[in-house]
Design a protein around this motif. Structure first.
Motif, short mmCIF file in Angstrom:
data_model
loop_
_atom_site.label_atom_id
_atom_site.label_comp_id
_atom_site.label_asym_id
_atom_site.label_seq_id
_atom_site.Cartn_x
_atom_site.Cartn_y
_atom_site.Cartn_z
N GLY A 84 10.69 -3.14 -13.54
CA GLY A 84 10.09 -2.39 -14.62
C GLY A 84 10.15 -0.90 -14.32
O GLY A 84 10.18 -0.49 -13.16
N ALA A 85 10.16 -0.09 -15.36
CA ALA A 85 10.31 1.35 -15.19
C ALA A 85 9.23 1.95 -14.29
O ALA A 85 9.51 2.81 -13.45
CB ALA A 85 10.30 2.03 -16.55
N GLU A 86 7.99 1.49 -14.47
CA GLU A 86 6.91 2.06 -13.66
C GLU A 86 7.05 1.67 -12.18
O GLU A 86 6.70 2.45 -11.30
CB GLU A 86 5.55 1.61 -14.21
CG GLU A 86 5.32 2.03 -15.67
CD GLU A 86 5.56 3.51 -15.92
OE1 GLU A 86 4.94 4.34 -15.21
OE2 GLU A 86 6.35 3.85 -16.81
N ARG A 87 7.59 0.50 -11.92
CA ARG A 87 7.84 0.07 -10.53
C ARG A 87 8.98 0.89 -9.93
O ARG A 87 8.93 1.27 -8.75
CB ARG A 87 8.18 -1.41 -10.49
CG ARG A 87 7.08 -2.33 -10.99
CD ARG A 87 5.88 -2.36 -10.05
NE ARG A 87 4.92 -3.37 -10.46
CZ ARG A 87 3.91 -3.17 -11.30
NH1 ARG A 87 3.74 -1.97 -11.85
NH2 ARG A 87 3.08 -4.14 -11.61
N GLU A 154 10.75 -0.82 -30.57
CA GLU A 154 9.68 -1.76 -30.31
C GLU A 154 9.16 -2.25 -31.66
O GLU A 154 8.92 -1.43 -32.55
CB GLU A 154 8.56 -1.11 -29.50
CG GLU A 154 8.95 -0.79 -28.07
CD GLU A 154 9.24 -2.02 -27.24
OE1 GLU A 154 8.33 -2.86 -27.08
OE2 GLU A 154 10.37 -2.15 -26.73
N VAL A 155 9.00 -3.55 -31.79
CA VAL A 155 8.72 -4.13 -33.10
C VAL A 155 7.68 -5.24 -33.02
O VAL A 155 7.21 -5.61 -31.94
CB VAL A 155 10.02 -4.72 -33.71
CG1 VAL A 155 11.03 -3.63 -33.99
CG2 VAL A 155 10.62 -5.79 -32.79
N HIS A 188 2.72 -5.01 -21.12
CA HIS A 188 1.71 -4.22 -20.40
C HIS A 188 2.26 -2.87 -19.96
O HIS A 188 3.33 -2.79 -19.36
CB HIS A 188 1.23 -4.99 -19.16
CG HIS A 188 -0.11 -4.55 -18.66
ND1 HIS A 188 -0.33 -3.31 -18.11
CD2 HIS A 188 -1.32 -5.18 -18.65
CE1 HIS A 188 -1.60 -3.19 -17.77
NE2 HIS A 188 -2.22 -4.32 -18.09
N PRO A 189 1.56 -1.76 -20.26
CA PRO A 189 2.04 -0.42 -19.92
C PRO A 189 2.06 -0.10 -18.44
O PRO A 189 2.71 0.87 -18.03
CB PRO A 189 1.07 0.49 -20.66
CG PRO A 189 -0.19 -0.30 -20.80
CD PRO A 189 0.28 -1.72 -21.01
N SER A 190 1.38 -0.87 -17.61
CA SER A 190 1.40 -0.60 -16.17
C SER A 190 2.69 -1.09 -15.52
O SER A 190 3.00 -0.70 -14.40
CB SER A 190 0.20 -1.24 -15.48
OG SER A 190 -0.99 -0.57 -15.83
N TYR A 191 3.42 -1.93 -16.23
CA TYR A 191 4.68 -2.47 -15.70
C TYR A 191 5.88 -1.87 -16.42
O TYR A 191 6.86 -1.47 -15.80
CB TYR A 191 4.71 -3.99 -15.84
CG TYR A 191 6.00 -4.62 -15.35
CD1 TYR A 191 6.18 -4.92 -14.00
CD2 TYR A 191 7.04 -4.90 -16.22
CE1 TYR A 191 7.36 -5.47 -13.54
CE2 TYR A 191 8.23 -5.46 -15.78
CZ TYR A 191 8.38 -5.74 -14.43
OH TYR A 191 9.56 -6.30 -13.99
N ALA A 194 8.68 1.09 -21.49
CA ALA A 194 8.78 0.97 -22.95
C ALA A 194 7.42 0.68 -23.56
O ALA A 194 7.06 1.24 -24.61
CB ALA A 194 9.77 -0.14 -23.31
N ILE A 195 6.64 -0.17 -22.91
CA ILE A 195 5.31 -0.50 -23.43
C ILE A 195 4.35 0.67 -23.22
O ILE A 195 3.47 0.91 -24.05
CB ILE A 195 4.76 -1.78 -22.79
CG1 ILE A 195 5.71 -2.97 -23.06
CG2 ILE A 195 3.37 -2.11 -23.32
CD1 ILE A 195 5.91 -3.29 -24.54
N LEU A 196 4.53 1.41 -22.13
CA LEU A 196 3.71 2.62 -21.93
C LEU A 196 3.96 3.60 -23.08
O LEU A 196 3.01 4.15 -23.66
CB LEU A 196 4.05 3.27 -20.59
CG LEU A 196 3.33 4.60 -20.30
CD1 LEU A 196 1.83 4.40 -20.21
CD2 LEU A 196 3.87 5.24 -19.02
#
Length: 354
Positions: A84-87, A154-155, A188-191, A194-196
């Motif tokens: 994931g991007a955050e990781r 995102e949809v 989840h935005p922490s992972y 895109a979701i963040l």
């Protein structure tokens, strides 16, 4: 001794302003000169023999890209490190902070990562000739540090075996209907970067009060933006509140019971930059891979095989996929995402307890 977990706050700092809604509006200090793929570059890359690619796009997509590159340039292997991007952001911060230079090229679904990497002096200026020729200026860093390699939206989506078209949610507001309680899944935005970004956009557009109400819908919480489409495809949930559109398009092509909904309020646009690192262990292979990533053939593969979006002027749209020009898009401000990221993740975690 275990690895230290670096918080984003430890590695983030203030960055120069970017105009809201624009990808890379930071004024360039010096315009980057376009670089062509030369026989000398190819030869130097083959002597290095490998490239280390940190990918936030899905594993299958990254591996396909790597295999195409290896087929075109025999003798150079691509090592894909997917997370994931955050990781990825945390890993690169740990490596750079320890003087470890392991990454050649990285792409992330969180544009603010590039603002930080650029500020820290970790990125190399390398502008592939194809980018200069075929990509819009607002998708290219002025100093050639990174550019948008692909994008998606995102949809909302739903399982057509569980939900009738006339009953399906058409907007974010519809997700708050009591009939969807216990039937929604989201990332989840922490992972996921895109979701963040999506969480930032939704909180900006509708306020945190919207997310507070959504959290009361007994939402199934998963990690990446690719997980919600899988959950509704399998029928584990009827509706997804966020997740990428391309997975749903691919599932539909396979005859799976899913449908895409581009919300009435608009769909968050997720852009995925790619950049070469200044201390890349394989600098020539890194540059060759970056050039390949933005080539017509690689970009067309991302569109045709994986239903991604490309800003390449010569890439043909995917048949049957709703073009971006027909979708109301909600764009983010990378600087604001960067500034608010820790607060967003902390606030979200309190609302959507796993």
């Amino acid at each position: 001794m275990g690895k230290r977990h670096w918080s984003r706050r430890e590695v983030l700092g203030a960055s120069a302003g970017v105009a809201a809604g624009m990808a890379f509006a930071e004024p360039a200090k010096a315009a980057a000169a376009p670089s062509a793929v030369t026989p000398e570059l190819i030869e130097a890359a083959k002597k290095e023999g490998k490239v280390s690619y940190y990918a936030a796009i899905q594993l299958e997509v990254a591996e396909n890209l790597g295999k195409m590159f290896e087929a075109k340039y025999p003798g150079i292997s691509v090592r894909v490190e997917r997370s994931g991007a955050e990781r990825i952001f945390q890993r690169i911060a740990q490596e750079q902070g320890s003087g470890i230079h392991a990454v050649d090229v990285a792409n992330s679904t969180d544009v603010s990562h590039y603002l930080e990497w650029k500020k820290n002096g970790w990125l190399a200026s390398y502008l592939p000739e194809e980018v200069a020729k075929n990509f819009p200026a607002d998708q290219v860093d002025g100093e050639g540090m990174y550019a948008t390699a692909c994008a998606w939206l995102e949809v909302i989506g739903y399982n057509t075996n569980l939900v009738k078209p006339e009953d399906a949610p058409k907007s974010y507001a519809d997700l708050l209907d009591p009939k969807w309680q216990g039937k929604i899944v989201k990332g989840h935005p922490s992972y996921s970067g895109a979701i963040l970004t999506t969480t930032f956009v939704l909180s900006r557009e509708f306020g945190w009060s919207y997310l507070e109400k959504l959290a009361k819908q007994k939402v199934m919480q998963v990690q990446s933006a690719g997980d919600p489409p899988i959950k509704i495809m399998l029928g584990e949930r009827a509706v997804m509140a966020d997740g990428n559109d391309y997975n749903l398009v691919l599932f539909k092509d396979q005859g799976k019971p899913v449908e895409v909904v581009y919300p009435a309020e608009g769909s968050p646009l997720i852009i995925v930059p790619s950049g070469v690192f200044k201390e890349a262990p394989n600098p020539n292979a890194a540059r060759l891979f970056q050039s390949f990533f933005f080539s017509t053939e690689a970009q067309q593969m991302l569109v045709d095989k994986f239903a991604h979006r490309s800003f390449h002027a010569e890439v043909k749209p995917r048949a049957g996929q709703k073009p971006m020009s027909e979708v109301k898009m909600l764009k983010s401000d990378p600087v604001q995402v960067q500034a608010q990221s820790e607060e967003i993740k902390a606030r979200y975690a309190k609302l959507f307890r796993v």
